[in-house]
Design an enzyme around this catalytic site. Structure first.
Site, PDB file in Angstrom:
ATOM      1  N   GLN A  26       0.834  -1.206   0.000  1.00 45.15           N
ATOM      2  CA  GLN A  26       0.000   0.000   0.000  1.00 45.15           C
ATOM      3  C   GLN A  26       0.870   1.258   0.000  1.00 45.15           C
ATOM      4  N   THR A  27       1.749   1.367   1.010  1.00 49.97           N
ATOM      5  CA  THR A  27       2.547   2.586   1.188  1.00 49.97           C
ATOM      6  C   THR A  27       3.446   2.860  -0.025  1.00 49.97           C
ATOM      7  N   SER A  70       0.847   7.837   5.385  1.00 53.01           N
ATOM      8  CA  SER A  70      -0.400   8.128   6.103  1.00 53.01           C
ATOM      9  C   SER A  70      -1.482   8.577   5.134  1.00 53.01           C
ATOM     10  N   GLN A  81      12.022   3.271  42.104  1.00 56.22           N
ATOM     11  CA  GLN A  81      12.039   2.159  41.134  1.00 56.22           C
ATOM     12  C   GLN A  81      10.610   1.609  40.977  1.00 56.22           C
ATOM     13  N   ARG A  84       8.312   3.602  38.804  1.00 55.78           N
ATOM     14  CA  ARG A  84       8.551   3.511  37.362  1.00 55.78           C
ATOM     15  C   ARG A  84       8.179   2.132  36.823  1.00 55.78           C
ATOM     16  N   GLU A  98       1.264   0.233  10.199  1.00 62.21           N
ATOM     17  CA  GLU A  98      -0.182   0.033  10.371  1.00 62.21           C
ATOM     18  C   GLU A  98      -0.839   1.325  10.843  1.00 62.21           C
TER      19      GLU A  98
HETATM   20  C1  LIG Z   1       4.905  -3.259  20.174  1.00 64.95           C
HETATM   21  C2  LIG Z   1       4.944  -4.606  19.550  1.00 64.95           C
HETATM   22  C3  LIG Z   1       3.726  -4.978  18.806  1.00 64.95           C
HETATM   23  C4  LIG Z   1       3.594  -6.444  18.424  1.00 64.95           C
HETATM   24  C5  LIG Z   1       3.242  -6.582  17.011  1.00 64.95           C
HETATM   25  C6  LIG Z   1       2.546  -7.837  16.600  1.00 64.95           C
HETATM   26  C7  LIG Z   1       2.864  -8.291  15.218  1.00 64.95           C
HETATM   27  C8  LIG Z   1       1.959  -7.692  14.133  1.00 64.95           C
HETATM   28  C9  LIG Z   1       2.640  -7.728  12.797  1.00 64.95           C
HETATM   29  C10 LIG Z   1       2.404  -6.474  12.060  1.00 64.95           C
HETATM   30  C11 LIG Z   1       3.272  -6.354  10.857  1.00 64.95           C
HETATM   31  C12 LIG Z   1       3.371  -4.954  10.399  1.00 64.95           C
HETATM   32  C13 LIG Z   1       2.720  -4.706   9.085  1.00 64.95           C
HETATM   33  C14 LIG Z   1       2.673  -3.286   8.826  1.00 64.95           C
HETATM   34  C15 LIG Z   1       1.800  -3.133   7.514  1.00 64.95           C
HETATM   35  C16 LIG Z   1       1.571  -1.760   7.252  1.00 64.95           C
HETATM   36  O1  LIG Z   1       1.974  -0.767   7.671  1.00 64.95           O
HETATM   37  S1  LIG Z   1       0.327  -1.591   5.888  1.00 64.95           S
HETATM   38  C17 LIG Z   1       0.090   0.117   5.638  1.00 64.95           C
HETATM   39  C18 LIG Z   1      -0.723   0.736   6.733  1.00 64.95           C
HETATM   40  N1  LIG Z   1      -1.020   2.075   6.385  1.00 64.95           N
HETATM   41  C19 LIG Z   1      -1.767   2.842   7.137  1.00 64.95           C
HETATM   42  O2  LIG Z   1      -2.212   2.426   8.183  1.00 64.95           O
HETATM   43  C20 LIG Z   1      -2.054   4.206   6.603  1.00 64.95           C
HETATM   44  C21 LIG Z   1      -2.689   5.096   7.634  1.00 64.95           C
HETATM   45  N2  LIG Z   1      -3.645   5.956   6.983  1.00 64.95           N
HETATM   46  C22 LIG Z   1      -4.987   5.688   6.945  1.00 64.95           C
HETATM   47  O3  LIG Z   1      -5.448   4.696   7.487  1.00 64.95           O
HETATM   48  C23 LIG Z   1      -5.912   6.636   6.213  1.00 64.95           C
HETATM   49  O4  LIG Z   1      -5.307   7.249   5.180  1.00 64.95           O
HETATM   50  C24 LIG Z   1      -6.555   7.662   7.115  1.00 64.95           C
HETATM   51  C25 LIG Z   1      -5.590   8.208   8.140  1.00 64.95           C
HETATM   52  C26 LIG Z   1      -7.649   6.884   7.813  1.00 64.95           C
HETATM   53  C27 LIG Z   1      -7.124   8.847   6.355  1.00 64.95           C
HETATM   54  O5  LIG Z   1      -7.810   8.406   5.207  1.00 64.95           O
HETATM   55  P1  LIG Z   1      -8.897   9.305   4.457  1.00 64.95           P
HETATM   56  O6  LIG Z   1      -9.362   8.543   3.298  1.00 64.95           O
HETATM   57  O7  LIG Z   1      -8.303  10.653   4.268  1.00 64.95           O
HETATM   58  O8  LIG Z   1     -10.001   9.233   5.521  1.00 64.95           O
HETATM   59  P2  LIG Z   1     -10.845  10.326   6.314  1.00 64.95           P
HETATM   60  O9  LIG Z   1     -11.312  11.365   5.405  1.00 64.95           O
HETATM   61  O10 LIG Z   1     -10.139  10.742   7.551  1.00 64.95           O
HETATM   62  O11 LIG Z   1     -12.004   9.335   6.676  1.00 64.95           O
HETATM   63  C28 LIG Z   1     -12.977   8.895   5.769  1.00 64.95           C
HETATM   64  C29 LIG Z   1     -13.950   7.985   6.465  1.00 64.95           C
HETATM   65  O12 LIG Z   1     -13.420   6.650   6.511  1.00 64.95           O
HETATM   66  C30 LIG Z   1     -13.386   6.185   7.838  1.00 64.95           C
HETATM   67  N3  LIG Z   1     -12.233   5.300   7.969  1.00 64.95           N
HETATM   68  C31 LIG Z   1     -10.929   5.618   7.883  1.00 64.95           C
HETATM   69  N4  LIG Z   1     -10.186   4.518   8.056  1.00 64.95           N
HETATM   70  C32 LIG Z   1     -11.038   3.486   8.228  1.00 64.95           C
HETATM   71  C33 LIG Z   1     -10.858   2.111   8.475  1.00 64.95           C
HETATM   72  N5  LIG Z   1      -9.648   1.550   8.583  1.00 64.95           N
HETATM   73  N6  LIG Z   1     -11.954   1.354   8.596  1.00 64.95           N
HETATM   74  C34 LIG Z   1     -13.188   1.888   8.525  1.00 64.95           C
HETATM   75  N7  LIG Z   1     -13.407   3.187   8.315  1.00 64.95           N
HETATM   76  C35 LIG Z   1     -12.342   3.974   8.172  1.00 64.95           C
HETATM   77  C36 LIG Z   1     -13.284   7.442   8.676  1.00 64.95           C
HETATM   78  O13 LIG Z   1     -13.733   7.216   9.991  1.00 64.95           O
HETATM   79  C37 LIG Z   1     -14.197   8.378   7.913  1.00 64.95           C
HETATM   80  O14 LIG Z   1     -15.512   8.048   8.220  1.00 64.95           O
HETATM   81  P3  LIG Z   1     -16.657   9.208   8.197  1.00 64.95           P
HETATM   82  O15 LIG Z   1     -16.222  10.210   9.236  1.00 64.95           O
HETATM   83  O16 LIG Z   1     -16.652   9.754   6.819  1.00 64.95           O
HETATM   84  O17 LIG Z   1     -17.895   8.470   8.584  1.00 64.95           O
HETATM   85  C1  LIG Z   2       8.867  -1.725   9.809  1.00 65.49           C
HETATM   86  C2  LIG Z   2       7.806  -1.229   8.885  1.00 65.49           C
HETATM   87  C3  LIG Z   2       7.008  -2.136   8.210  1.00 65.49           C
HETATM   88  C4  LIG Z   2       6.040  -1.687   7.292  1.00 65.49           C
HETATM   89  N1  LIG Z   2       5.309  -2.597   6.575  1.00 65.49           N
HETATM   90  C5  LIG Z   2       4.458  -2.163   5.613  1.00 65.49           C
HETATM   91  C6  LIG Z   2       3.735  -3.090   4.791  1.00 65.49           C
HETATM   92  O1  LIG Z   2       3.847  -4.303   4.946  1.00 65.49           O
HETATM   93  N2  LIG Z   2       2.931  -2.595   3.807  1.00 65.49           N
HETATM   94  C7  LIG Z   2       2.766  -1.253   3.608  1.00 65.49           C
HETATM   95  O2  LIG Z   2       2.018  -0.884   2.706  1.00 65.49           O
HETATM   96  N3  LIG Z   2       3.415  -0.348   4.392  1.00 65.49           N
HETATM   97  C8  LIG Z   2       4.254  -0.778   5.374  1.00 65.49           C
HETATM   98  N4  LIG Z   2       4.914   0.132   6.162  1.00 65.49           N
HETATM   99  C9  LIG Z   2       4.703   1.549   5.946  1.00 65.49           C
HETATM  100  C10 LIG Z   2       3.896   2.183   7.070  1.00 65.49           C
HETATM  101  O3  LIG Z   2       2.561   1.777   7.019  1.00 65.49           O
HETATM  102  C11 LIG Z   2       4.036   3.706   6.966  1.00 65.49           C
HETATM  103  O4  LIG Z   2       5.384   4.010   7.293  1.00 65.49           O
HETATM  104  C12 LIG Z   2       3.074   4.411   7.882  1.00 65.49           C
HETATM  105  O5  LIG Z   2       1.757   4.284   7.422  1.00 65.49           O
HETATM  106  C13 LIG Z   2       3.417   5.911   8.058  1.00 65.49           C
HETATM  107  O6  LIG Z   2       3.547   6.536   6.847  1.00 65.49           O
HETATM  108  P1  LIG Z   2       4.863   7.412   6.487  1.00 65.49           P
HETATM  109  O7  LIG Z   2       6.053   6.558   6.735  1.00 65.49           O
HETATM  110  O8  LIG Z   2       4.652   7.923   5.128  1.00 65.49           O
HETATM  111  O9  LIG Z   2       4.885   8.568   7.530  1.00 65.49           O
HETATM  112  P2  LIG Z   2       4.329  10.077   7.303  1.00 65.49           P
HETATM  113  O10 LIG Z   2       2.898   9.985   6.937  1.00 65.49           O
HETATM  114  O11 LIG Z   2       5.258  10.748   6.364  1.00 65.49           O
HETATM  115  O12 LIG Z   2       4.482  10.617   8.757  1.00 65.49           O
HETATM  116  C14 LIG Z   2       5.636  11.334   9.202  1.00 65.49           C
HETATM  117  C15 LIG Z   2       5.222  12.290  10.326  1.00 65.49           C
HETATM  118  O13 LIG Z   2       4.194  13.172   9.887  1.00 65.49           O
HETATM  119  C16 LIG Z   2       3.071  13.132  10.756  1.00 65.49           C
HETATM  120  N5  LIG Z   2       1.828  13.212   9.950  1.00 65.49           N
HETATM  121  C17 LIG Z   2       1.574  12.618   8.764  1.00 65.49           C
HETATM  122  N6  LIG Z   2       0.325  12.914   8.339  1.00 65.49           N
HETATM  123  C18 LIG Z   2      -0.240  13.685   9.275  1.00 65.49           C
HETATM  124  C19 LIG Z   2      -1.516  14.298   9.424  1.00 65.49           C
HETATM  125  N7  LIG Z   2      -2.484  14.147   8.512  1.00 65.49           N
HETATM  126  N8  LIG Z   2      -1.748  15.032  10.529  1.00 65.49           N
HETATM  127  C20 LIG Z   2      -0.800  15.186  11.472  1.00 65.49           C
HETATM  128  N9  LIG Z   2       0.431  14.620  11.398  1.00 65.49           N
HETATM  129  C21 LIG Z   2       0.709  13.874  10.315  1.00 65.49           C
HETATM  130  C22 LIG Z   2       3.159  11.792  11.467  1.00 65.49           C
HETATM  131  O14 LIG Z   2       2.558  11.862  12.762  1.00 65.49           O
HETATM  132  C23 LIG Z   2       4.660  11.587  11.558  1.00 65.49           C
HETATM  133  O15 LIG Z   2       5.143  12.217  12.719  1.00 65.49           O
HETATM  134  C24 LIG Z   2       5.863  -0.299   7.093  1.00 65.49           C
HETATM  135  C25 LIG Z   2       6.649   0.617   7.822  1.00 65.49           C
HETATM  136  C26 LIG Z   2       7.608   0.164   8.705  1.00 65.49           C
HETATM  137  C27 LIG Z   2       8.444   1.161   9.452  1.00 65.49           C
END
Ligand SMILES: CCCCCCCCCCCCCCCC(=O)SCCNC(=O)CCNC(=O)[C@H](O)C(C)(C)COP(=O)(O)OP(=O)(O)OC[C@H]1O[C@@H](n2cnc3c(N)ncnc32)[C@H](O)[C@@H]1OP(=O)(O)O
Ligand SMILES: Cc1cc2nc3c(=O)[nH]c(=O)nc-3n(C[C@H](O)[C@H](O)[C@H](O)COP(=O)(O)OP(=O)(O)OC[C@H]3O[C@@H](n4cnc5c(N)ncnc54)[C@H](O)[C@@H]3O)c2cc1C
Length: 668
Positions: A137-138, A144, A337, A340, A431
């Site tokens: 995705q990213t 983000s 300690q 904390r 995530e």
């Molecule tokens: C400490 C140790 C830990 C242990 C650990 C365990 C192991 C565990 C392994 C993991 C392994 C890592 C794997 C990493 C894998 C990646 O990182 S994959 C990439 C993940 N990327 C992200 O999460 C990107 C983050 N950004 C976003 O989710 C979206 O762009 C944002 C922030 C929600 C904004 O999107 P947007 O389209 O601008 O949305 P927005 O206008 O704010 O909202 C539109 C509507 O959709 C809704 N909406 C937004 N998101 C959602 C959603 N997800 N579902 C339903 N509705 C939604 C909103 O509520 C809003 O609803 P309404 O208010 O309109 O009713």
């Molecule tokens: C170890 C690791 C594994 C990953 N695995 C995957 C994967 O499997 N698949 C995948 O698709 N992606 C993956 N990613 C990507 C990950 O999902 C993104 O790094 C994450 O969603 C954040 O996006 P970014 O890095 O572009 O940060 P940015 O969006 O550039 O954020 C940088 C800074 O800007 C701030 N910021 C950004 N937007 C806003 C806003 N709207 N308002 C206020 N502050 C904001 C944030 O708080 C942050 O401090 C992985 C990342 C890491 C580090």
């Protein structure tokens, strides 16, 4: 030879049944038995040795992780392990590798977004690992900001193909785990273009997912695909076992039926159709699922750090405050300690229980989604996003604190803490960046407050129904003892969350452009979201205590943990409680005094409470956190296990030290 238990005296102090607490921590006797079996399977298998990991260079490290993953797969097949057992097996191997993304994101993406036909085709192949997938995705320029994704998928009606293209450098897929070297397939997110029109650009969701082949049979990339690893990451070992990848497309053609078609479809004639009864938010569904998994797992990570720091604190002696000479105090007996360490111990339990609740919520939502009932999706999104953010941030800060709590020895890799920190810290980013996710929660809370009067707040926001009471009735606490009552604690957190939410909603209403208001107030909004999420954690802990909990002294020990967690937060955030006018300074200081009393009640149970996590020494991989507490001889030995100590004469000694000693630097 008889094994000496250096922590025996500490274990004898326990006031509760540790075996019964193990069941509470695991979730059920069956879960305890399952985790115990998988943890010991890994611990007793030489293939899963991990102490040398930080010494390996990247290529060796990666090969080693592939070997372990292959061994794990063999065990799954040879022993006929279920998916659940295999999940725990991977967990205890304790090494991020491509199967995490294959099972954790690729398969759920197909399950959630594929049509029935697509699921029938791809799921058996995926579950048998005949194909290996990742979640792409990213992009380099957009993480983000998912709406900004630039990769395009243009429909070519003549050939019934999509053409996938990376039009700019910043559209390069960047970060997906498992993508760099291993995955044969990817679920790729791209903007859809049909008949020259972008689809969804005017709506919220302007990208669609496609499942792809990435490689040819000899594992060279398909024509038009550039793929590689993003490079070395923070920490030795740690997340470098994962091939986080980069991916570019140059007009790559794929058949039309490789678009995941549950949410919308493109017909043979090039007609774009969106399913009326399926909201587009579903395309974000995989993230909801993984955020829930992270919350379910995070307590184990924190418990691991806390277990190490607690055991070492209960062994190591330092001087007393009155005498700097006599080393008589156990570190754990310093009040500072305790203040904390014990909140972290309490947080581990709090996160475990909220994780269980979130799993229940998610299971319910999943069943509803399958039946096309999307009514609870906003609540599930806000709860998974908020709790992922709250718990991972607290855990990562907690691991760092545990490192410091162990003094210098915490900084040694052999303590197990530096690698644990390095592997956990990206959880605050992946995530969904934690701040970005908290802003999503704030949107949900503010929307709920604004709709009061014509829409009934449900689930975690149902406290907003009692807005009037929460805004006007102040805290009734008069003595410290008044603070250790579940309903009183919950009410305090409700009042703080409600008052902060209302204030922010009123400030937002003063802006003509709501988005500008949201942006200017974003720092305050994050605090509103934190207050809402802390309320969820506290109230789920209190609800847990209302259940029937068997075992001598178990419930009492959990009550102390619950109040430590809650009163620690009251103390830490007393500014919020005071500014909102809910507490008086006297009540805040009573909370702090009560907290000290609770620490002294927790103290005798500390070691038993970390024993109840049932962590094996293999999983802890920590010299200072060993179960038997035999730290010092092993710490000494660990120094000599480092290959750096193989010789007294390091490389470079003759070249760079001799000239200094012999004053012949001019020859260099
Ligand atoms: C400490 C140790 C830990 C242990 C650990 C365990 C192991 C565990 C392994 C993991 C392994 C890592 C794997 C990493 C894998 C990646 O990182 S994959 C990439 C993940 N990327 C992200 O999460 C990107 C983050 N950004 C976003 O989710 C979206 O762009 C944002 C922030 C929600 C904004 O999107 P947007 O389209 O601008 O949305 P927005 O206008 O704010 O909202 C539109 C509507 O959709 C809704 N909406 C937004 N998101 C959602 C959603 N997800 N579902 C339903 N509705 C939604 C909103 O509520 C809003 O609803 P309404 O208010 O309109 O009713
Ligand atoms: C170890 C690791 C594994 C990953 N695995 C995957 C994967 O499997 N698949 C995948 O698709 N992606 C993956 N990613 C990507 C990950 O999902 C993104 O790094 C994450 O969603 C954040 O996006 P970014 O890095 O572009 O940060 P940015 O969006 O550039 O954020 C940088 C800074 O800007 C701030 N910021 C950004 N937007 C806003 C806003 N709207 N308002 C206020 N502050 C904001 C944030 O708080 C942050 O401090 C992985 C990342 C890491 C580090």
């Amino acid at each position: 030879m008889e094994l000496v238990d250096h922590l025996r005296d500490e274990r004898n102090k326990a006031q509760f049944d540790v075996e019964a607490m193990k069941v509470v921590w695991a979730g059920s006797p069956q879960e305890l038995q399952l985790c115990d079996r998988m943890a010991n399977l890994v611990a007793n298998h030489p293939a899963f040795e991990k102490l040398k990991r930080p010494m390996l260079v990247r290529k060796e490290l990666f090969k080693n992780s592939l070997r372990k993953a292959a061994y794990a797969r063999k065990l799954v097949i040879d022993l006929g392990l279920s998916e659940e057992e295999a999940k725990w097996l991977r967990f205890y191997i304790d090494e991020p590798t491509y199967p995490d993304l294959h099972w954790g994101m690729f398969i759920p993406a197909i399950e959630g977004q594929g049509s029935e036909e697509q699921k029938e085709k791809w799921l058996p192949l995926s579950r048998n690992m005949q194909i290996i997938g990742c979640y792409a995705q990213t992009e380099m320029g957009h993480g983000s900001n998912v709406q900004g994704l630039e990769t395009t998928a243009t429909f070519d009606a003549q050939q019934d193909h999509f053409i996938i293209h990376s039009p700019t450098l910043t559209s390069t897929k960047w970060w997906p785990g498992g993508l760099g070297k291993v995955s044969t397939h990817a679920v790729v997110y791209a903007r859809l273009i049909v008949n020259g029109e972008f689809h969804g650009v005017h709506g919220w969701y302007n990208y669609y997912s496609f499942s792809f082949f990435l490689y040819l049979e000899d594992h060279s990339p398909l024509p038009g695909i550039t793929v590689g690893d993003v490079g070395l990451k923070f920490g030795n070992g740690a997340y470098n076992t994962m091939d986080n990848g980069l991916l570019r497309f140059h007009h790559v053609r794929i058949p039309r039926n490789q678009m995941l078609m549950r949410v919308s479809q493109v017909s043979r004639e090039g007609k774009y159709m969106q399913c009326d009864d399926v909201p587009r938010q579903l395309i974000y569904g995989t993230m909801v699922s993984v955020r829930q998994t992270i919350v379910a797992m995070v307590s184990r990570t924190l418990s691991r750090a806390v277990c190490i720091a607690t055991r070492y604190s209960a062994l190591r002696r330092q001087h007393s405050s009155s005498s700097l000479v006599v080393p008589c105090f156990l570190m754990i007996d310093y009040q500072s300690q305790q203040s904390r360490l014990f909140p972290l111990l309490a947080s581990a339990y709090a996160f475990k229980f909220v994780g269980e609740w979130l799993k229940w919520l998610y299971t319910d939502v999943k069943q509803r989604l399958e039946a096309n009932d999307f009514s609870t999706l906003p609540e599930a999104h806000a709860s998974t996003a908020g709790l992922k953010s709250l718990t991972t941030s607290a855990t990562v800060d907690g691991i760092e604190e545990c490192m410091k709590l162990c003094g210098g020895d915490g900084y040694l890799v052999s303590s197990g803490l530096p690698e644990l920190f390095a592997v956990s810290v990206p959880a605050c980013t992946y995530e969904g960046d934690n701040t970005v996710l908290m802003l999503q929660v704030a949107r949900f809370v503010v929307k709920t407050v604004s709709e009061v009067g014509y829409k009934e707040p449900l689930g975690t926001s149902s406290y907003i129904r009692r807005l009037n009471t929460l805004l006007h009735n102040n805290c009734l606490v008069q003595t410290g003892e008044d603070w250790v009552k579940g309903d009183r604690i919950v009410e305090a957190f409700e009042a703080r969350a409600a008052r902060m939410a209302v204030t922010c909603t009123q400030h937002l209403a003063k802006f003509q452009d709501p988005e500008q208001g949201f942006s200017e107030l974003s720092a305050d909004l994050v605090e509103v979201a934190v207050a809402h999420c802390q309320l969820i954690v506290v109230s789920k802990f209190v609800e847990k205590l209302a259940q029937d909990i068997p075992g001598k002294g178990v419930k009492e020990a959990l009550e102390v943990l619950c109040y430590v967690y809650a009163l620690f937060l009251v103390h830490k955030h007393q500014g919020d409680f005071l500014v909102t006018g809910y507490l008086t300074p006297k009540q805040a200081s009573l909370a702090n005094r009560q907290l000290r009393i609770l620490y002294s009640r927790l103290r005798p149970n500390a070691i038993a409470l970390v024993d109840a996590f049932n962590h094996t020494d293999h999983y802890l991989s920590s010299v200072v956190g060993r179960y038997d507490g035999n730290v010092y001889p092993n710490l000494y030995q660990a120094a000599f296990n480092d290959p750096f100590n193989d010789s007294h004469v390091p490389d470079g000694y003759h070249q760079y030290i001799h000239p200094i000693l012999n004053q012949t630097l001019a020859k260099l």
